[in-house]
Every structure is written in structure tokens, then in C-alpha cells.
Design an enzyme around this catalytic site. Structure first.
Site, PDB file in Angstrom:
ATOM      1  N   LEU A   1       3.868   6.095  -4.081  1.00 15.42           N
ATOM      2  CA  LEU A   1       5.029   5.238  -3.855  1.00 15.42           C
ATOM      3  C   LEU A   1       4.733   4.311  -2.691  1.00 15.42           C
ATOM      4  CD1 LEU A   1       7.945   7.872  -4.097  1.00 15.42           C
ATOM      5  CD2 LEU A   1       7.155   6.311  -5.890  1.00 15.42           C
ATOM      6  N   ASP A   2       5.315   3.116  -2.725  1.00 11.22           N
ATOM      7  CA  ASP A   2       5.145   2.189  -1.614  1.00 11.22           C
ATOM      8  C   ASP A   2       5.688   2.803  -0.326  1.00 11.22           C
ATOM      9  OD1 ASP A   2       4.103   0.330  -3.349  1.00 11.22           O
ATOM     10  OD2 ASP A   2       6.010  -0.714  -3.648  1.00 11.22           O
ATOM     11  N   ARG A   3       5.221   2.314   0.762  1.00  7.68           N
ATOM     12  CA  ARG A   3       5.613   2.816   2.085  1.00  7.68           C
ATOM     13  C   ARG A   3       7.120   2.980   2.244  1.00  7.68           C
ATOM     14  NH1 ARG A   3       4.406  -1.713   5.595  1.00  7.68           N
ATOM     15  NH2 ARG A   3       6.494  -2.357   4.986  1.00  7.68           N
TER      16      ARG A   3
ATOM     17  N   THR B   1       9.420   2.880  -0.229  1.00 11.87           N
ATOM     18  CA  THR B   1      10.089   3.444  -1.394  1.00 11.87           C
ATOM     19  C   THR B   1      10.226   4.952  -1.201  1.00 11.87           C
ATOM     20  OG1 THR B   1       9.164   1.748  -2.852  1.00 11.87           O
ATOM     21  CG2 THR B   1      10.001   3.739  -3.894  1.00 11.87           C
TER      22      THR B   1
END
Length: 322
Positions: free
Chosen positions: A120-122, A124
Site C-alpha cells: 500500500l502507498d505510504r 494509504t
């Protein structure tokens, strides 16, 4: 005189050695540059990141690094666990590697082979799977790659009120060398970009959850948009009213980097706080650190038993309010 003739001959020979390769390299470089300029590269559909995003993203990255260095999972973060893998609720503003690093401290067994099955993105939050063996990791990564795992995200966006309730967006996805991820036309899929990468396909289905906290009427009609040019979807009400709070649920059918964020930008409802993709950084008297996107659930077949499993993460406060 004989000595001078010899020196002249040596000097000429040395110049020949220096000049000839230089000339050859220059010609080759010019030909390569001309060839690159003559290539008809596809042009991105979505806008590049705004100039302000560079400093804000750098500061966020530094803050996340500091936060991640101190982060530790707790048993309260565990959504599911068996002897093969565990699913945890990743918090916002923490890197995936920090979550993986702290996993051994809370597992119920003595496994020592921990791997990330998804990322997951930082900024998210939500469901993230950590496997306990290389074999299970390989199976789950393959399942993600082959789109055999269903995913659902929820996002809070600020933009114009959409005139659709359900929509599927199909487009290209890519970035030039040292560039940002951008939306490309669907017809550009497979074409080469500067730097040698290729435009790849991406597809996301969206459903409107609420508009200004009001749930929309039920609608079975689903729009399908195949991206070929800049966004042309009309919006309800005044076109100048771009302060509408739109909560959407997103179902990505591919797994491209920043896919949901890019498609929200394309639809004219960028995610709040997502300054990189033109989301509101300051809104209604508040400053928002990081985008508001949450990985809500995963539906998959167990990699060992093949039993169906649904893993759901609790909603963050900004989503629970809607």
C-alpha cells in the site's frame, strides 16, 4: 631534419588517434538524439503534479520515515491470522517495510520467513497481507498479479458533483524516465515511452457512496469510460462549484501504481490531501497531511486450503462519518 620529420609524423598520428574516435562518437550521439526526437511518443492525458507538491511530498516522506522507525504492530492491528499468513490493518503515514519489520513481534508462532504479499502507498491505510513462508508468498503474489483477488477501497474526494453513480474507467498507465505516473489513452497501451517503459492498461470501477454526506438514490446503470482524451464528463449543478465532498468506493481490476488516485484525478474528484494528483491540501480552514484512501477489504481463496476468505479493515473516522 630527419628528427623533425619523425616528430611531425608522430604528432599527426597522435591527433589522428584522438580526433577519429571523438568524431565517430559525436556522430553516433547526434544520430541517437535525432532518432529519439523522431519517435512519436504517446502524450499523457492527466496533468503533471503541481509545483507545490514536491516540497510537501518531501516533508511527508521525512515525517513518515521518522514515524516508521518507531512503529510497532500490536495484536489490535491483526485482522486475520493462521499458520500460513496474517492480515493487518496498516495505519496511514507508515511505510510497508516498517509493518513487515515489526510482524515477528506479534505472531502466534515462531515463523521466520515474513514476506509482503501486497503493498500500500505510504499514506494509504487498510488491509495488508504478510505471509509466513516463501511458498505462500509466491502463491499470493501470483494471485494478485492474475487479478484473482478482489479488492475494495474507499476514498474521500473534493471536486464537482458527479452525474454518475457507478462508472468504470479504462485507460493507459505509465511514466516517462524520471517522470510521474500519468493517465494515458487506452489506445496507447503497449506503446513505448521516453526511457523505454511501456504504457500498460488499468481499469477501475467506482461507486458513489455519498455526496456532501447525502447517499445517492439506488441506480443500476453503470457508465463505462474508455479514456482517449481529456475528461469530458459533465457534472451536476454549477461547474464552478468544486468544493463538493464525494465519498467513493473503488474496485481496481488491475494493480497499477497509484491507480485509484490517478483515476480520481481524471474524473475531476481528486482525493483530499493527495497534493501530487491535485487533491486539496488545504480545505475548509484545515490542512490535510496525506491522502484519504483506505484499503477496505480483500476477498480471496486461501493459498493452501482454497477456502474463500473475506478480510475487512475497520473504516477510518473520515469514512465512518459517511
Amino acid at each position: 631534419m630527419s628528427l623533425l620529420r619523425n616528430l611531425s609524423c608522430i604528432t599527426f598520428s597522435a591527433n589522428s588517434i584522438i580526433t577519429k574516435p571523438y568524431f565517430a562518437i559525436s556522430i553516433k550521439a547526434m544520430e541517437a538524439t535525432t532518432s529519439e526526437l523522431n519517435l512519436n511518443y504517446p502524450k499523457p492525458i492527466s496533468a503533471p503534479p503541481p509545483p507545490i507538491s514536491k516540497d510537501i511530498e518531501l516533508r511527508r516522506a521525512m515525517e513518515a520515515s521518522s514515524k516508521s522507525s518507531l512503529f510497532n504492530l500490536t495484536r489490535d492491528d491483526v485482522l486475520y491470522e493462521d499458520e500460513h499468513f496474517m492480515a493487518v490493518n496498516k495505519p496511514k503515514g507508515v511505510y510497508c517495510e516498517a509493518v513487515l519489520r515489526s510482524a515477528p513481534q506479534i505472531v502466534l508462532d515462531s515463523s521466520s520467513e515474513f514476506h509482503l504479499a501486497n503493498r500500500l502507498d505510504r499514506d494509504t491505510s487498510g488491509v495488508m497481507i504478510i505471509t509466513k513462508s516463501h511458498k505462500v508468498a509466491a502463491k499470493l503474489v501470483k494471485a494478485f498479479t492474475e487479478h484473482r483477488i478482489s479488492k475494495s477501497y474507499i476514498a474521500l474526494c473534493i471536486g464537482s458533483s458527479p452525474n454518475w453513480r457507478k462508472i468504470t474507467v479504462r485507460s493507459g498507465h505509465g511514466r516517462s524516465k524520471h517522470g510521474a505516473w500519468r493517465v494515458y489513452a487506452a489506445s496507447d497501451v503497449g506503446r513505448v515511452l521516453p526511457g523505454g517503459s511501456f504504457v500498460r492498461d488499468m481499469e477501475t470501477r467506482f461507486e458513489v457512496v455519498s455526496v456532501n454526506s447525502v447517499k445517492p438514490e439506488s441506480c443500476e446503470v453503470e457508465n463505462v469510460v474508455v479514456v482517449e482524451r481529456e475528461q469530458e464528463l459533465s457534472c451536476d449543478g454549477d461547474d464552478d462549484d468544486d468544493d463538493v465532498v464525494v465519498v467513493v468506493r473503488a474496485f481496481p481490476r488491475s494493480g497499477r501504481t497509484h491507480q485509484i488516485r490517478l483515476h480520481c484525478q481524471y474524473l475531476g474528484i481528486p482525493i483530499r490531501g493527495d497534493v501530487k494528483y491535485h487533491g486539496r491540501y488545504e480545505w475548509s480552514g484545515r490542512t490535510f497531511e496525506g491522502h484519504e484512501l483506505h484499503a477496505e477489504y480483500l476477498s480471496l481463496d486461501h493459498p493452501v486450503t482454497n477456502d474463500p476468505i473475506v478480510i475487512q479493515a475497520p473504516l477510518p473516522c473520515w469514512a465512518a462519518e459517511d
